[in-house]
Design a protein around this motif. Structure first.
Motif, PDB file in Angstrom:
ATOM      1  N   LYS A 115       0.863  -1.231   0.060  1.00 29.29           N
ATOM      2  CA  LYS A 115      -0.141  -0.137   0.147  1.00 29.29           C
ATOM      3  C   LYS A 115       0.814   1.219  -0.086  1.00 29.29           C
ATOM      4  CE  LYS A 115      -2.125  -0.778   3.747  1.00 29.29           C
ATOM      5  NZ  LYS A 115      -1.695  -2.219   3.830  1.00 29.29           N
ATOM      6  N   THR A 116       1.784   1.269   1.114  1.00 32.37           N
ATOM      7  CA  THR A 116       2.415   2.511   1.011  1.00 32.37           C
ATOM      8  C   THR A 116       3.474   2.794  -0.339  1.00 32.37           C
ATOM      9  OG1 THR A 116       2.481   2.246   3.548  1.00 32.37           O
ATOM     10  CG2 THR A 116       3.940   3.644   2.743  1.00 32.37           C
ATOM     11  N   THR A 117       3.993   1.855  -0.525  1.00 31.90           N
ATOM     12  CA  THR A 117       4.828   1.905  -1.776  1.00 31.90           C
ATOM     13  C   THR A 117       3.887   2.457  -3.122  1.00 31.90           C
ATOM     14  OG1 THR A 117       6.079  -0.075  -0.923  1.00 31.90           O
ATOM     15  CG2 THR A 117       6.623   0.713  -3.074  1.00 31.90           C
ATOM     16  N   GLY A 138      -2.909   7.795   6.787  1.00 33.08           N
ATOM     17  CA  GLY A 138      -4.136   7.150   7.367  1.00 33.08           C
ATOM     18  C   GLY A 138      -3.833   6.124   8.170  1.00 33.08           C
ATOM     19  N   ASP A 139      -2.527   5.389   8.265  1.00 31.01           N
ATOM     20  CA  ASP A 139      -2.367   4.115   8.877  1.00 31.01           C
ATOM     21  C   ASP A 139      -1.684   4.819  10.219  1.00 31.01           C
ATOM     22  OD1 ASP A 139      -1.383   1.974  10.126  1.00 31.01           O
ATOM     23  OD2 ASP A 139      -0.450   1.219   8.170  1.00 31.01           O
ATOM     24  N   THR A 140      -2.514   5.024  11.096  1.00 28.28           N
ATOM     25  CA  THR A 140      -1.960   5.782  12.277  1.00 28.28           C
ATOM     26  C   THR A 140      -1.540   4.544  13.509  1.00 28.28           C
ATOM     27  OG1 THR A 140      -4.198   5.985  13.309  1.00 28.28           O
ATOM     28  CG2 THR A 140      -3.318   7.892  12.102  1.00 28.28           C
ATOM     29  N   PHE A 141      -1.694   3.345  13.000  1.00 27.64           N
ATOM     30  CA  PHE A 141      -1.472   2.411  13.941  1.00 27.64           C
ATOM     31  C   PHE A 141      -0.121   2.184  14.304  1.00 27.64           C
ATOM     32  CE2 PHE A 141      -2.104  -2.263  15.139  1.00 27.64           C
ATOM     33  CZ  PHE A 141      -2.832  -2.096  16.258  1.00 27.64           C
ATOM     34  N   ARG A 142       0.777   2.126  13.230  1.00 28.93           N
ATOM     35  CA  ARG A 142       2.164   1.940  13.580  1.00 28.93           C
ATOM     36  C   ARG A 142       3.105   3.234  13.102  1.00 28.93           C
ATOM     37  NH1 ARG A 142       4.317  -1.452   9.720  1.00 28.93           N
ATOM     38  NH2 ARG A 142       2.910  -0.512   8.470  1.00 28.93           N
ATOM     39  N   ALA A 143       4.004   3.968  14.080  1.00 25.54           N
ATOM     40  CA  ALA A 143       4.770   5.029  13.615  1.00 25.54           C
ATOM     41  C   ALA A 143       5.575   4.841  12.478  1.00 25.54           C
ATOM     42  CB  ALA A 143       5.556   5.340  14.987  1.00 25.54           C
ATOM     43  N   GLU A 147       6.174   7.196   9.041  1.00 25.56           N
ATOM     44  CA  GLU A 147       7.648   7.526   8.736  1.00 25.56           C
ATOM     45  C   GLU A 147       7.910   6.926   7.228  1.00 25.56           C
ATOM     46  OE1 GLU A 147       9.939   5.672  11.765  1.00 25.56           O
ATOM     47  OE2 GLU A 147       9.039   6.771  13.266  1.00 25.56           O
ATOM     48  N   GLN A 148       7.605   5.663   6.911  1.00 26.66           N
ATOM     49  CA  GLN A 148       7.770   5.341   5.606  1.00 26.66           C
ATOM     50  C   GLN A 148       7.068   6.191   4.649  1.00 26.66           C
ATOM     51  OE1 GLN A 148       6.081   1.459   5.081  1.00 26.66           O
ATOM     52  NE2 GLN A 148       6.901   0.997   3.234  1.00 26.66           N
ATOM     53  N   LEU A 149       5.908   6.557   4.750  1.00 25.79           N
ATOM     54  CA  LEU A 149       5.245   7.530   3.933  1.00 25.79           C
ATOM     55  C   LEU A 149       5.867   8.922   3.524  1.00 25.79           C
ATOM     56  CD1 LEU A 149       2.690   6.663   2.276  1.00 25.79           C
ATOM     57  CD2 LEU A 149       1.551   7.971   4.000  1.00 25.79           C
ATOM     58  N   VAL A 190      -4.728   8.578   0.397  1.00 23.27           N
ATOM     59  CA  VAL A 190      -4.899   8.102   1.595  1.00 23.27           C
ATOM     60  C   VAL A 190      -4.634   6.931   2.118  1.00 23.27           C
ATOM     61  CG1 VAL A 190      -6.572   8.214   3.701  1.00 23.27           C
ATOM     62  CG2 VAL A 190      -6.851   9.565   1.868  1.00 23.27           C
ATOM     63  N   ASP A 191      -3.597   6.778   2.813  1.00 20.04           N
ATOM     64  CA  ASP A 191      -2.897   5.368   3.125  1.00 20.04           C
ATOM     65  C   ASP A 191      -3.957   4.910   4.601  1.00 20.04           C
ATOM     66  OD1 ASP A 191      -1.283   3.296   3.373  1.00 20.04           O
ATOM     67  OD2 ASP A 191       0.383   4.218   4.663  1.00 20.04           O
ATOM     68  N   THR A 192      -4.086   3.704   4.308  1.00 20.80           N
ATOM     69  CA  THR A 192      -4.961   3.002   5.741  1.00 20.80           C
ATOM     70  C   THR A 192      -4.330   2.001   6.512  1.00 20.80           C
ATOM     71  OG1 THR A 192      -5.996   1.373   4.260  1.00 20.80           O
ATOM     72  CG2 THR A 192      -7.020   3.766   4.255  1.00 20.80           C
TER      73      THR A 192
HETATM   74 MG   LIG Z   1       1.943   0.630   4.849  1.00 23.26          MG
END
Ligand SMILES: [Mg+2]
Ligand SMILES: Nc1nc2c(ncn2[C@@H]2O[C@H](COP(=O)(O)OP(=O)(O)O)[C@@H](O)[C@H]2O)c(=O)[nH]1
Length: 316
Positions: A115-117, A138-143, A147-149, A190-192
Protein backbone atom coordinates in the motif's frame (compact mmCIF):
# COMPACT_ATOMS: atom_id res chain seq x y z
CA UNK A 1 14.59 -1.32 -18.95
CA UNK A 2 11.15 -0.04 -19.98
CA UNK A 3 7.92 -1.03 -18.31
CA UNK A 4 6.87 -3.56 -20.96
CA UNK A 5 10.23 -5.31 -20.80
CA UNK A 6 10.00 -5.40 -17.01
CA UNK A 7 6.48 -6.77 -17.20
CA UNK A 8 7.56 -9.44 -19.66
CA UNK A 9 10.49 -10.41 -17.51
CA UNK A 10 8.32 -10.36 -14.40
CA UNK A 11 5.80 -12.68 -16.02
CA UNK A 12 8.39 -15.22 -17.14
CA UNK A 13 7.64 -17.63 -14.29
CA UNK A 14 3.90 -17.27 -14.81
CA UNK A 15 4.50 -18.04 -18.45
CA UNK A 16 6.54 -21.10 -17.47
CA UNK A 17 3.90 -22.48 -15.13
CA UNK A 18 0.80 -21.54 -17.07
CA UNK A 19 1.14 -20.80 -20.76
CA UNK A 20 3.90 -23.36 -21.36
CA UNK A 21 1.83 -26.07 -19.65
CA UNK A 22 -1.14 -25.29 -21.86
CA UNK A 23 1.09 -25.49 -24.93
CA UNK A 24 2.57 -28.79 -23.80
CA UNK A 25 -0.87 -30.36 -23.33
CA UNK A 26 -2.08 -29.17 -26.71
CA UNK A 27 1.08 -30.42 -28.46
CA UNK A 28 0.43 -33.89 -27.05
CA UNK A 29 -2.82 -34.30 -28.96
CA UNK A 30 -3.42 -34.72 -32.66
CA UNK A 31 -7.14 -34.16 -32.26
CA UNK A 32 -9.36 -32.30 -29.87
CA UNK A 33 -11.03 -34.91 -27.69
CA UNK A 34 -12.29 -35.42 -24.15
CA UNK A 35 -8.86 -36.46 -22.91
CA UNK A 36 -7.38 -33.19 -24.10
CA UNK A 37 -10.16 -31.25 -22.40
CA UNK A 38 -9.48 -33.12 -19.16
CA UNK A 39 -5.73 -32.46 -19.35
CA UNK A 40 -6.25 -28.79 -20.14
CA UNK A 41 -8.67 -28.39 -17.30
CA UNK A 42 -6.16 -29.95 -14.90
CA UNK A 43 -3.45 -27.53 -16.04
CA UNK A 44 -5.73 -24.52 -15.71
CA UNK A 45 -6.83 -25.56 -12.24
CA UNK A 46 -3.24 -25.61 -10.98
CA UNK A 47 -2.28 -22.24 -12.44
CA UNK A 48 -3.72 -19.76 -9.91
CA UNK A 49 -6.47 -18.57 -12.20
CA UNK A 50 -9.08 -20.18 -9.96
CA UNK A 51 -11.95 -22.62 -10.48
CA UNK A 52 -14.42 -20.10 -11.88
CA UNK A 53 -12.04 -18.78 -14.50
CA UNK A 54 -11.05 -22.32 -15.43
CA UNK A 55 -14.73 -23.23 -15.95
CA UNK A 56 -15.19 -20.09 -17.99
CA UNK A 57 -12.21 -20.78 -20.26
CA UNK A 58 -13.25 -24.43 -20.71
CA UNK A 59 -16.74 -23.31 -21.74
CA UNK A 60 -15.26 -20.81 -24.17
CA UNK A 61 -13.06 -23.54 -25.62
CA UNK A 62 -15.98 -25.91 -26.18
CA UNK A 63 -17.97 -23.08 -27.75
CA UNK A 64 -15.02 -22.26 -30.00
CA UNK A 65 -14.87 -25.87 -31.19
CA UNK A 66 -18.62 -25.98 -31.74
CA UNK A 67 -18.76 -22.78 -33.76
CA UNK A 68 -15.61 -23.75 -35.69
CA UNK A 69 -13.44 -20.87 -34.41
CA UNK A 70 -11.19 -23.76 -33.42
CA UNK A 71 -10.72 -26.25 -36.25
CA UNK A 72 -7.75 -28.23 -34.96
CA UNK A 73 -5.31 -28.31 -32.06
CA UNK A 74 -3.18 -25.54 -33.66
CA UNK A 75 -5.99 -23.08 -33.04
CA UNK A 76 -6.31 -23.82 -29.32
CA UNK A 77 -3.56 -21.63 -27.87
CA UNK A 78 -4.25 -18.54 -30.04
CA UNK A 79 -7.93 -18.91 -29.20
CA UNK A 80 -7.20 -19.07 -25.46
CA UNK A 81 -4.95 -16.03 -25.81
CA UNK A 82 -7.80 -14.09 -27.28
CA UNK A 83 -10.24 -15.24 -24.56
CA UNK A 84 -7.80 -14.19 -21.85
CA UNK A 85 -7.12 -10.80 -23.45
CA UNK A 86 -10.87 -10.18 -23.82
CA UNK A 87 -11.52 -11.21 -20.24
CA UNK A 88 -8.88 -8.79 -18.95
CA UNK A 89 -10.28 -6.05 -21.14
CA UNK A 90 -13.88 -6.23 -19.85
CA UNK A 91 -15.03 -3.00 -18.17
CA UNK A 92 -11.49 -1.75 -18.19
CA UNK A 93 -12.45 1.84 -18.94
CA UNK A 94 -11.24 4.08 -16.17
CA UNK A 95 -13.35 6.45 -14.16
CA UNK A 96 -12.73 9.95 -15.45
CA UNK A 97 -13.78 12.42 -12.84
CA UNK A 98 -14.96 15.54 -14.57
CA UNK A 99 -15.59 17.45 -11.39
CA UNK A 100 -13.29 20.12 -10.01
CA UNK A 101 -13.42 18.56 -6.56
CA UNK A 102 -10.34 17.01 -5.01
CA UNK A 103 -10.24 13.37 -6.06
CA UNK A 104 -9.81 11.35 -2.89
CA UNK A 105 -8.35 7.87 -3.32
CA UNK A 106 -8.34 5.45 -0.38
CA UNK A 107 -5.66 2.76 -0.57
CA UNK A 108 -6.72 -0.35 1.37
CA UNK A 109 -5.35 -3.87 1.86
CA UNK A 110 -3.67 -6.13 4.42
CA UNK A 111 -0.19 -5.41 5.80
CA UNK A 112 2.73 -6.01 3.49
CA UNK A 113 0.89 -6.05 0.15
CA UNK A 114 2.46 -2.77 -0.93
CA UNK A 115 0.00 0.00 0.00
CA UNK A 116 2.54 2.58 1.12
CA UNK A 117 4.88 1.87 -1.76
CA UNK A 118 1.96 2.15 -4.18
CA UNK A 119 1.07 5.55 -2.76
CA UNK A 120 4.62 6.74 -3.39
CA UNK A 121 4.49 5.47 -6.96
CA UNK A 122 1.04 6.95 -7.56
CA UNK A 123 2.21 10.31 -6.22
CA UNK A 124 5.06 10.29 -8.71
CA UNK A 125 2.82 9.16 -11.58
CA UNK A 126 0.14 11.78 -11.02
CA UNK A 127 2.66 14.52 -10.44
CA UNK A 128 4.37 13.63 -13.68
CA UNK A 129 0.98 13.91 -15.35
CA UNK A 130 0.56 17.48 -14.15
CA UNK A 131 -1.58 16.86 -11.06
CA UNK A 132 -1.23 18.52 -7.68
CA UNK A 133 -0.91 15.63 -5.24
CA UNK A 134 -1.20 15.36 -1.45
CA UNK A 135 -0.72 12.32 0.80
CA UNK A 136 -2.56 11.51 4.03
CA UNK A 137 -0.97 9.14 6.56
CA UNK A 138 -4.14 7.30 7.49
CA UNK A 139 -2.29 4.29 8.88
CA UNK A 140 -1.90 5.69 12.39
CA UNK A 141 -1.53 2.26 13.93
CA UNK A 142 2.23 2.03 13.56
CA UNK A 143 4.66 4.96 13.80
CA UNK A 144 6.77 3.32 11.09
CA UNK A 145 3.91 3.63 8.61
CA UNK A 146 3.86 7.44 8.74
CA UNK A 147 7.66 7.55 8.67
CA UNK A 148 7.83 5.37 5.58
CA UNK A 149 5.18 7.51 3.90
CA UNK A 150 7.05 10.70 4.82
CA UNK A 151 10.10 9.39 2.97
CA UNK A 152 7.97 8.81 -0.12
CA UNK A 153 6.47 12.28 0.22
CA UNK A 154 9.95 13.83 0.38
CA UNK A 155 11.21 11.74 -2.50
CA UNK A 156 8.28 12.71 -4.73
CA UNK A 157 8.09 16.26 -3.31
CA UNK A 158 4.43 16.23 -2.37
CA UNK A 159 2.88 17.52 0.88
CA UNK A 160 1.85 15.03 3.55
CA UNK A 161 -0.65 15.31 6.38
CA UNK A 162 0.07 13.15 9.41
CA UNK A 163 -0.80 12.93 13.08
CA UNK A 164 0.96 11.19 15.96
CA UNK A 165 0.96 7.41 16.31
CA UNK A 166 -2.33 6.04 17.62
CA UNK A 167 -4.28 9.11 16.54
CA UNK A 168 -7.75 8.76 15.05
CA UNK A 169 -7.35 7.96 11.35
CA UNK A 170 -10.59 9.78 10.59
CA UNK A 171 -9.10 12.96 12.08
CA UNK A 172 -6.18 12.68 9.66
CA UNK A 173 -8.65 12.36 6.80
CA UNK A 174 -10.59 15.37 8.07
CA UNK A 175 -7.46 17.55 8.18
CA UNK A 176 -6.14 16.25 4.87
CA UNK A 177 -9.39 16.79 2.95
CA UNK A 178 -9.71 20.32 4.39
CA UNK A 179 -6.11 21.13 3.55
CA UNK A 180 -6.37 19.61 0.06
CA UNK A 181 -9.41 21.77 -0.66
CA UNK A 182 -7.72 24.90 0.64
CA UNK A 183 -4.61 24.27 -1.47
CA UNK A 184 -6.30 23.37 -4.75
CA UNK A 185 -5.03 19.79 -4.69
CA UNK A 186 -6.18 17.49 -7.54
CA UNK A 187 -5.47 14.10 -6.00
CA UNK A 188 -5.42 13.14 -2.32
CA UNK A 189 -3.94 9.70 -1.66
CA UNK A 190 -4.98 8.20 1.68
CA UNK A 191 -2.98 5.40 3.30
CA UNK A 192 -4.92 3.08 5.63
CA UNK A 193 -4.11 0.43 8.24
CA UNK A 194 -4.36 -3.21 7.18
CA UNK A 195 -5.59 -5.05 10.23
CA UNK A 196 -7.98 -7.50 8.65
CA UNK A 197 -7.93 -9.79 11.68
CA UNK A 198 -10.10 -7.26 13.49
CA UNK A 199 -12.54 -7.02 10.67
CA UNK A 200 -15.31 -5.16 12.45
CA UNK A 201 -12.90 -2.49 13.75
CA UNK A 202 -11.38 -2.06 10.34
CA UNK A 203 -14.83 -1.74 8.83
CA UNK A 204 -15.79 0.87 11.39
CA UNK A 205 -12.58 2.79 10.85
CA UNK A 206 -12.81 2.77 7.06
CA UNK A 207 -16.47 3.79 7.17
CA UNK A 208 -15.70 6.63 9.52
CA UNK A 209 -12.83 7.78 7.30
CA UNK A 210 -15.16 7.77 4.29
CA UNK A 211 -17.86 9.64 6.18
CA UNK A 212 -15.44 12.31 7.27
CA UNK A 213 -13.97 12.65 3.78
CA UNK A 214 -17.40 13.19 2.27
CA UNK A 215 -18.14 15.92 4.82
CA UNK A 216 -15.37 18.06 3.40
CA UNK A 217 -15.54 16.89 -0.21
CA UNK A 218 -18.83 15.78 -1.70
CA UNK A 219 -18.68 12.26 -3.16
CA UNK A 220 -15.32 11.45 -1.55
CA UNK A 221 -13.69 8.98 -1.56
CA UNK A 222 -14.29 8.75 -5.29
CA UNK A 223 -12.02 5.73 -5.46
CA UNK A 224 -11.18 2.94 -3.06
CA UNK A 225 -8.34 0.85 -4.43
CA UNK A 226 -7.61 -2.55 -2.94
CA UNK A 227 -3.94 -3.48 -3.09
CA UNK A 228 -3.26 -7.20 -3.61
CA UNK A 229 0.06 -9.01 -3.64
CA UNK A 230 0.23 -11.28 -6.71
CA UNK A 231 2.70 -13.62 -5.01
CA UNK A 232 -0.04 -14.76 -2.62
CA UNK A 233 -2.02 -16.32 -5.47
CA UNK A 234 -5.52 -17.45 -4.57
CA UNK A 235 -5.07 -15.97 -1.10
CA UNK A 236 -5.28 -12.55 -2.73
CA UNK A 237 -8.70 -13.47 -4.05
CA UNK A 238 -9.94 -14.40 -0.57
CA UNK A 239 -8.60 -11.11 0.79
CA UNK A 240 -10.37 -9.25 -1.96
CA UNK A 241 -13.67 -10.96 -1.12
CA UNK A 242 -13.29 -10.03 2.55
CA UNK A 243 -12.46 -6.40 1.80
CA UNK A 244 -15.27 -6.21 -0.69
CA UNK A 245 -17.63 -6.97 2.18
CA UNK A 246 -16.14 -4.17 4.25
CA UNK A 247 -15.94 -1.32 1.74
CA UNK A 248 -17.20 -0.68 -1.76
CA UNK A 249 -14.13 -1.15 -3.97
CA UNK A 250 -13.67 0.70 -7.24
CA UNK A 251 -10.53 -1.07 -8.37
CA UNK A 252 -7.58 -3.28 -7.61
CA UNK A 253 -3.84 -2.62 -7.61
CA UNK A 254 -1.96 -5.85 -8.25
CA UNK A 255 1.60 -5.58 -6.93
CA UNK A 256 4.70 -7.77 -7.11
CA UNK A 257 4.02 -9.18 -10.55
CA UNK A 258 7.79 -9.25 -10.95
CA UNK A 259 9.14 -12.72 -10.51
CA UNK A 260 6.05 -14.56 -9.32
CA UNK A 261 4.70 -17.71 -10.96
CA UNK A 262 1.24 -16.75 -9.76
CA UNK A 263 0.51 -13.93 -12.19
CA UNK A 264 -2.49 -15.90 -13.45
CA UNK A 265 -4.28 -14.68 -10.35
CA UNK A 266 -5.06 -11.49 -12.25
CA UNK A 267 -7.69 -13.42 -14.21
CA UNK A 268 -9.23 -14.74 -11.04
CA UNK A 269 -9.38 -11.30 -9.44
CA UNK A 270 -11.03 -9.92 -12.52
CA UNK A 271 -13.56 -12.69 -13.04
CA UNK A 272 -14.51 -13.53 -9.45
CA UNK A 273 -14.67 -10.01 -8.06
CA UNK A 274 -15.96 -8.08 -11.01
CA UNK A 275 -13.70 -5.25 -9.86
CA UNK A 276 -11.33 -3.98 -12.53
CA UNK A 277 -7.58 -4.13 -12.09
CA UNK A 278 -6.53 -0.48 -12.37
CA UNK A 279 -2.79 -0.57 -11.70
CA UNK A 280 -0.03 -3.15 -11.75
CA UNK A 281 3.29 -3.09 -9.94
CA UNK A 282 6.43 -4.81 -11.23
CA UNK A 283 9.07 -3.75 -8.73
CA UNK A 284 10.01 -1.64 -5.74
CA UNK A 285 11.15 1.39 -7.73
CA UNK A 286 9.12 4.57 -8.01
CA UNK A 287 8.49 4.01 -11.74
CA UNK A 288 7.44 0.39 -11.36
CA UNK A 289 3.70 1.05 -11.39
CA UNK A 290 1.48 1.68 -14.39
CA UNK A 291 -2.21 1.84 -15.23
CA UNK A 292 -3.28 -1.66 -16.18
CA UNK A 293 -3.48 -2.17 -19.94
CA UNK A 294 -5.09 -5.51 -20.83
CA UNK A 295 -3.63 -5.68 -24.33
CA UNK A 296 -0.14 -4.88 -23.07
CA UNK A 297 -0.47 -7.49 -20.31
CA UNK A 298 -1.67 -10.18 -22.72
CA UNK A 299 1.18 -9.37 -25.11
CA UNK A 300 3.68 -9.68 -22.27
CA UNK A 301 2.15 -12.96 -21.10
CA UNK A 302 2.03 -14.56 -24.52
CA UNK A 303 5.20 -12.96 -25.91
CA UNK A 304 3.40 -11.18 -28.71
CA UNK A 305 4.20 -7.91 -30.51
CA UNK A 306 7.43 -7.63 -28.55
CA UNK A 307 9.35 -5.57 -31.10
CA UNK A 308 6.47 -3.13 -31.57
CA UNK A 309 5.97 -2.72 -27.82
CA UNK A 310 9.65 -2.20 -27.12
CA UNK A 311 9.91 0.27 -29.96
CA UNK A 312 6.95 2.25 -28.55
CA UNK A 313 8.76 2.32 -25.23
CA UNK A 314 11.95 3.66 -26.69
CA UNK A 315 9.99 6.34 -28.53
CA UNK A 316 8.38 7.54 -25.25
MG1 LIG B 1 2.00 0.65 4.87
N1 LIG C 1 9.09 -6.85 -5.86
C1 LIG C 1 8.15 -5.95 -5.53
N2 LIG C 1 8.06 -5.51 -4.27
C2 LIG C 1 7.10 -4.62 -3.95
C3 LIG C 1 6.18 -4.13 -4.92
N3 LIG C 1 5.34 -3.27 -4.29
C4 LIG C 1 5.74 -3.22 -2.99
N4 LIG C 1 6.80 -4.03 -2.78
C5 LIG C 1 7.52 -4.29 -1.50
O1 LIG C 1 6.65 -4.89 -0.55
C6 LIG C 1 7.02 -4.55 0.77
C7 LIG C 1 5.82 -4.04 1.56
O2 LIG C 1 5.39 -2.82 1.00
P1 LIG C 1 4.58 -1.71 1.81
O3 LIG C 1 4.28 -0.62 0.85
O4 LIG C 1 5.29 -1.34 3.05
O5 LIG C 1 3.26 -2.52 2.18
P2 LIG C 1 2.03 -2.08 3.11
O6 LIG C 1 2.23 -2.76 4.43
O7 LIG C 1 0.80 -2.61 2.41
O8 LIG C 1 2.02 -0.60 3.20
C8 LIG C 1 8.13 -3.49 0.63
O9 LIG C 1 9.36 -4.11 0.83
C9 LIG C 1 7.98 -3.03 -0.82
O10 LIG C 1 9.19 -2.55 -1.35
C10 LIG C 1 6.28 -4.64 -6.27
O11 LIG C 1 5.52 -4.31 -7.20
N5 LIG C 1 7.28 -5.54 -6.51
Amino acid sequence: MGFFSKLRKGLEKTKGSFIKNIETVVLGYANIDDDMYDDLEAVLLTSDIGVETTDYLMDMLRTGVKNKSIRDTNDVVPYLQKCIADLLNENAESIDSHSDAVEVIFIVGVNGVGKTTTIGKLAKYYKQHGKKVMIAAGDTFRAAAAEQLTIWAQRTEVPIIKHREGADAAAVVFDATASAKAHGIDILLVDTAGRLQTKSNLMEELRKMARVASKNIEGAPQETLLVLDATTGQNAVSQAKLFGEVVPLTGVVLTKLDGTAKGGVILSVKRELGVPVRWIGVGEGVDDLRPFDAAEFADALFDRNITEREKEENDD
